[in-house]
Design a protein around this motif. Structure first.
Motif, PDB file in Angstrom:
ATOM      1  N   GLN A 275       0.812  -1.225   0.000  1.00 33.70           N
ATOM      2  CA  GLN A 275       0.000   0.000   0.000  1.00 33.70           C
ATOM      3  C   GLN A 275       0.841   1.270   0.000  1.00 33.70           C
ATOM      4  O   GLN A 275       0.326   2.348  -0.307  1.00 33.70           O
ATOM      5  N   ASN A 276       2.111   1.168   0.367  1.00 37.78           N
ATOM      6  CA  ASN A 276       2.995   2.342   0.464  1.00 37.78           C
ATOM      7  C   ASN A 276       2.364   3.414   1.353  1.00 37.78           C
ATOM      8  O   ASN A 276       2.441   4.621   1.093  1.00 37.78           O
ATOM      9  N   ALA A 277       1.747   2.950   2.450  1.00 36.23           N
ATOM     10  CA  ALA A 277       0.926   3.833   3.282  1.00 36.23           C
ATOM     11  C   ALA A 277       1.731   4.881   4.033  1.00 36.23           C
ATOM     12  O   ALA A 277       1.236   5.997   4.265  1.00 36.23           O
ATOM     13  N   LEU A 278       2.951   4.574   4.419  1.00 33.15           N
ATOM     14  CA  LEU A 278       3.767   5.557   5.137  1.00 33.15           C
ATOM     15  C   LEU A 278       4.041   6.761   4.244  1.00 33.15           C
ATOM     16  O   LEU A 278       3.900   7.911   4.666  1.00 33.15           O
ATOM     17  N   TYR A 279       4.436   6.497   3.022  1.00 34.61           N
ATOM     18  CA  TYR A 279       4.771   7.568   2.081  1.00 34.61           C
ATOM     19  C   TYR A 279       3.525   8.381   1.711  1.00 34.61           C
ATOM     20  O   TYR A 279       3.595   9.600   1.537  1.00 34.61           O
ATOM     21  N   HIS A 280       2.373   7.721   1.618  1.00 34.80           N
ATOM     22  CA  HIS A 280       1.143   8.413   1.231  1.00 34.80           C
ATOM     23  C   HIS A 280       0.393   8.998   2.426  1.00 34.80           C
ATOM     24  O   HIS A 280      -0.723   9.515   2.262  1.00 34.80           O
ATOM     25  N   SER A 281       0.983   8.914   3.605  1.00 34.76           N
ATOM     26  CA  SER A 281       0.381   9.470   4.836  1.00 34.76           C
ATOM     27  C   SER A 281      -1.014   8.920   5.092  1.00 34.76           C
ATOM     28  O   SER A 281      -1.907   9.621   5.574  1.00 34.76           O
ATOM     29  N   SER A 282      -1.195   7.641   4.769  1.00 36.00           N
ATOM     30  CA  SER A 282      -2.499   7.001   4.987  1.00 36.00           C
ATOM     31  C   SER A 282      -2.406   5.859   5.996  1.00 36.00           C
ATOM     32  O   SER A 282      -3.332   5.065   6.131  1.00 36.00           O
ATOM     33  N   LEU A 283      -1.304   5.808   6.726  1.00 38.06           N
ATOM     34  CA  LEU A 283      -1.061   4.706   7.654  1.00 38.06           C
ATOM     35  C   LEU A 283      -1.756   4.953   8.987  1.00 38.06           C
ATOM     36  O   LEU A 283      -1.717   6.058   9.531  1.00 38.06           O
ATOM     37  N   HIS A 284      -2.369   3.893   9.504  1.00 35.71           N
ATOM     38  CA  HIS A 284      -2.957   3.919  10.843  1.00 35.71           C
ATOM     39  C   HIS A 284      -2.472   2.702  11.622  1.00 35.71           C
ATOM     40  O   HIS A 284      -2.473   1.579  11.092  1.00 35.71           O
ATOM     41  N   LEU A 285      -2.047   2.914  12.863  1.00 38.96           N
ATOM     42  CA  LEU A 285      -1.631   1.827  13.737  1.00 38.96           C
ATOM     43  C   LEU A 285      -2.275   2.021  15.097  1.00 38.96           C
ATOM     44  O   LEU A 285      -2.220   3.121  15.660  1.00 38.96           O
ATOM     45  N   ALA A 286      -2.883   0.968  15.602  1.00 36.00           N
ATOM     46  CA  ALA A 286      -3.536   1.012  16.917  1.00 36.00           C
ATOM     47  C   ALA A 286      -4.531   2.174  17.005  1.00 36.00           C
ATOM     48  O   ALA A 286      -4.648   2.828  18.044  1.00 36.00           O
ATOM     49  N   GLY A 287      -5.219   2.439  15.908  1.00 36.74           N
ATOM     50  CA  GLY A 287      -6.215   3.504  15.892  1.00 36.74           C
ATOM     51  C   GLY A 287      -5.653   4.901  15.798  1.00 36.74           C
ATOM     52  O   GLY A 287      -6.397   5.881  15.888  1.00 36.74           O
ATOM     53  N   LEU A 292       3.889  11.562   9.100  1.00 39.77           N
ATOM     54  CA  LEU A 292       5.219  12.125   9.359  1.00 39.77           C
ATOM     55  C   LEU A 292       5.260  13.634   9.166  1.00 39.77           C
ATOM     56  O   LEU A 292       6.241  14.280   9.540  1.00 39.77           O
ATOM     57  N   ARG A 293       4.211  14.220   8.604  1.00 41.28           N
ATOM     58  CA  ARG A 293       4.188  15.668   8.381  1.00 41.28           C
ATOM     59  C   ARG A 293       3.846  16.427   9.656  1.00 41.28           C
ATOM     60  O   ARG A 293       4.025  17.649   9.720  1.00 41.28           O
ATOM     61  N   GLN A 294       3.356  15.723  10.678  1.00 39.73           N
ATOM     62  CA  GLN A 294       2.859  16.409  11.864  1.00 39.73           C
ATOM     63  C   GLN A 294       3.918  16.731  12.921  1.00 39.73           C
ATOM     64  O   GLN A 294       4.058  17.880  13.322  1.00 39.73           O
ATOM     65  N   PRO A 295       4.659  15.736  13.431  1.00 38.48           N
ATOM     66  CA  PRO A 295       5.590  16.068  14.521  1.00 38.48           C
ATOM     67  C   PRO A 295       6.780  16.892  14.021  1.00 38.48           C
ATOM     68  O   PRO A 295       7.369  16.586  12.981  1.00 38.48           O
ATOM     69  N   ASN A 296       7.102  17.957  14.721  1.00 34.44           N
ATOM     70  CA  ASN A 296       8.253  18.791  14.373  1.00 34.44           C
ATOM     71  C   ASN A 296       9.472  18.312  15.150  1.00 34.44           C
ATOM     72  O   ASN A 296       9.873  18.917  16.149  1.00 34.44           O
ATOM     73  N   ILE A 297      10.049  17.217  14.684  1.00 36.72           N
ATOM     74  CA  ILE A 297      11.174  16.590  15.374  1.00 36.72           C
ATOM     75  C   ILE A 297      12.412  16.676  14.487  1.00 36.72           C
ATOM     76  O   ILE A 297      12.381  16.248  13.329  1.00 36.72           O
ATOM     77  N   PRO A 298      13.504  17.239  14.989  1.00 36.83           N
ATOM     78  CA  PRO A 298      14.746  17.299  14.197  1.00 36.83           C
ATOM     79  C   PRO A 298      15.149  15.907  13.723  1.00 36.83           C
ATOM     80  O   PRO A 298      15.184  14.962  14.528  1.00 36.83           O
ATOM     81  N   THR A 299      15.459  15.786  12.447  1.00 36.70           N
ATOM     82  CA  THR A 299      15.719  14.476  11.848  1.00 36.70           C
ATOM     83  C   THR A 299      16.977  14.504  10.995  1.00 36.70           C
ATOM     84  O   THR A 299      17.130  15.381  10.135  1.00 36.70           O
ATOM     85  N   LEU A 300      17.874  13.542  11.236  1.00 33.99           N
ATOM     86  CA  LEU A 300      19.048  13.350  10.390  1.00 33.99           C
ATOM     87  C   LEU A 300      18.854  12.043   9.633  1.00 33.99           C
ATOM     88  O   LEU A 300      18.901  10.958  10.211  1.00 33.99           O
ATOM     89  N   ASN A 301      18.623  12.139   8.331  1.00 30.27           N
ATOM     90  CA  ASN A 301      18.378  10.973   7.490  1.00 30.27           C
ATOM     91  C   ASN A 301      19.692  10.519   6.856  1.00 30.27           C
ATOM     92  O   ASN A 301      20.265  11.211   6.027  1.00 30.27           O
ATOM     93  N   ILE A 302      20.171   9.339   7.258  1.00 27.76           N
ATOM     94  CA  ILE A 302      21.449   8.817   6.765  1.00 27.76           C
ATOM     95  C   ILE A 302      21.161   7.657   5.813  1.00 27.76           C
ATOM     96  O   ILE A 302      20.504   6.687   6.195  1.00 27.76           O
ATOM     97  N   TYR A 303      21.636   7.756   4.596  1.00 29.22           N
ATOM     98  CA  TYR A 303      21.376   6.700   3.614  1.00 29.22           C
ATOM     99  C   TYR A 303      22.656   6.369   2.847  1.00 29.22           C
ATOM    100  O   TYR A 303      23.611   7.147   2.819  1.00 29.22           O
ATOM    101  N   ALA A 304      22.658   5.190   2.225  1.00 26.75           N
ATOM    102  CA  ALA A 304      23.838   4.687   1.523  1.00 26.75           C
ATOM    103  C   ALA A 304      23.683   4.880   0.017  1.00 26.75           C
ATOM    104  O   ALA A 304      22.666   4.491  -0.560  1.00 26.75           O
ATOM    105  N   LYS A 305      24.692   5.453  -0.595  1.00 28.80           N
ATOM    106  CA  LYS A 305      24.660   5.754  -2.032  1.00 28.80           C
ATOM    107  C   LYS A 305      24.539   4.493  -2.877  1.00 28.80           C
ATOM    108  O   LYS A 305      23.877   4.502  -3.930  1.00 28.80           O
TER     109      LYS A 305
END
Length: 360
Positions: A275-287, A292-305
């Protein structure tokens, strides 16, 4: 003259040096053992929480641990977290400890057949949430810096959206966000897995089956080629004990793939890969909505080339979801596993993580 049909077989040099290299590697094999500094903080059945104390004291003015010096790590359910503390000189956890960080590591316990019907939301509630609460209590911190690895990065992002009051900063590492990017071979396979046919009442998903799937993503380099390469090193006289010990430690880690809790596995594949629900902001867990657009939390995204399991495009999609003032990224020229065992990565990534969470 010899008898008819009789002849001496020439020695096969390839077979000979492969046999020699096998003996060399077998002599280097040893069971994995964690850092002696770690201790068990809590056992919640589905998971265990360990503490790795800082090896350098940076909180000299107080008896408590400052929140900026506490890092909580969530690993994936696939494989084991031992890759983060593989050997004395190949341990990202140890590097972080020497930078003055106290590490809390949540390790998944291989599921029992009686736990096969526990879904993803319940798993996170019974494991991740309880471990975070316990780490907060143990460190006397109200909020934690969460580092999530691969699938564990997905879990940490979901947790931050559900419990933002407990999260000080986020450090997702080689974490998939958009599960439908063009070059994601694993995703293209998993999207069409007939999940209902895999589900057998009272049984979990065999770990060895998943291990074979990962190997088939790069069948030559992850099977034949690496053995020929290590045999070649042996033949060239580079029988360095450290090379052999590292190779065998990696082999043991690769093939130590625990079974996956069936209902949780099904939920994860359906919600994220299909469903790709996380990316589409349609995910629900435990009601709860996981946006991810809501919480204003500093984020360092580390990925491998050069990541073949989580393409960089999949990880970089996080920038589309997190507020711009909260988003930071770091690309490392390595592969998925190289992020934790290559010397270049180990010399750079732990310092980047420590600097980031202390600047928050």
């Amino acid at each position: 003259m010899t008898a008819a049909g009789a002849h001496s077989s020439p020695e096969n040099p390839t077979a000979s040096y492969i046999e020699e290299s096998v003996e060399w590697l077998q002599a280097a094999a040893a069971p994995w053992s964690p850092s002696p500094s770690r201790c068990l903080v809590a056992d919640f059945g589905l998971c265990q929480l360990y503490r790795y104390p800082a090896l350098v004291d940076t909180d000299t003015s107080t008896s408590t641990i400052a929140a900026r010096n506490v890092l909580f790590i969530v690993y994936a359910m696939v494989n084991t977290a031992s890759i983060l503390d593989l050997r004395d000189k190949l341990s990202i956890i140890q590097r972080l400890q020497w930078l003055g960080l106290t590490i809390y590591l949540m390790e998944w316990v291989p599921p029992q057949s009686s736990q096969s019907n526990i879904g993803l939301a319940e798993y996170l509630e019974q494991s991740l949430h309880r471990c975070v609460e316990k780490a907060c209590q143990d460190s006397a911190a109200d909020r934690l810096n969460l580092m999530g690895v691969c699938q564990g990065g997905v879990f940490s992002l979901c947790y931050a959206a559900m419990y933002p009051e407990r999260v000080r900063s986020l450090v997702p590492v080689v974490t998939p966000i958009n599960f439908h990017t063009e070059n994601d071979t694993l995703s293209r396979w998993v999207r069409y897995v007939p999940l209902d046919e895999l589900m057998v009442s009272g049984m979990n998903i065999p770990g060895q089956m998943l291990a074979q799937v990962f190997i088939m993503l790069k069948p030559m380099s992850l099977s034949v080629k690496k053995y020929l390469d290590i045999a070649k090193r042996s033949r060239q006289g580079t029988e360095d004990a450290e090379i052999a010990e590292t190779f065998m430690a990696m082999e043991q880690w690769i093939h130590n793939t625990p079974d996956q809790p069936a209902a949780c596995f099904k939920d994860f594949v359906e919600k994220f890969y299909q469903q790709n629900a996380l990316y589409h902001s349609s995910l629900h867990l435990a009601g709860r909505a996981v946006d991810l657009r809501q919480p204003n939390i500093p984020t360092l995204n580390i990925y491998a080339k050069n990541d073949h399991l989580v393409p960089p495009e999949s990880s970089k999609a996080l920038q589309e979801l997190i507020p711009a003032h909260c988003y930071h990224s770091l690309e490392i020229p390595t592969g998925h596993i190289g992020m934790f065992v290559s010397q270049k990565s180990l010399n750079y990534v732990p310092q980047a993580i420590a600097d980031f969470i202390r600047q928050v």
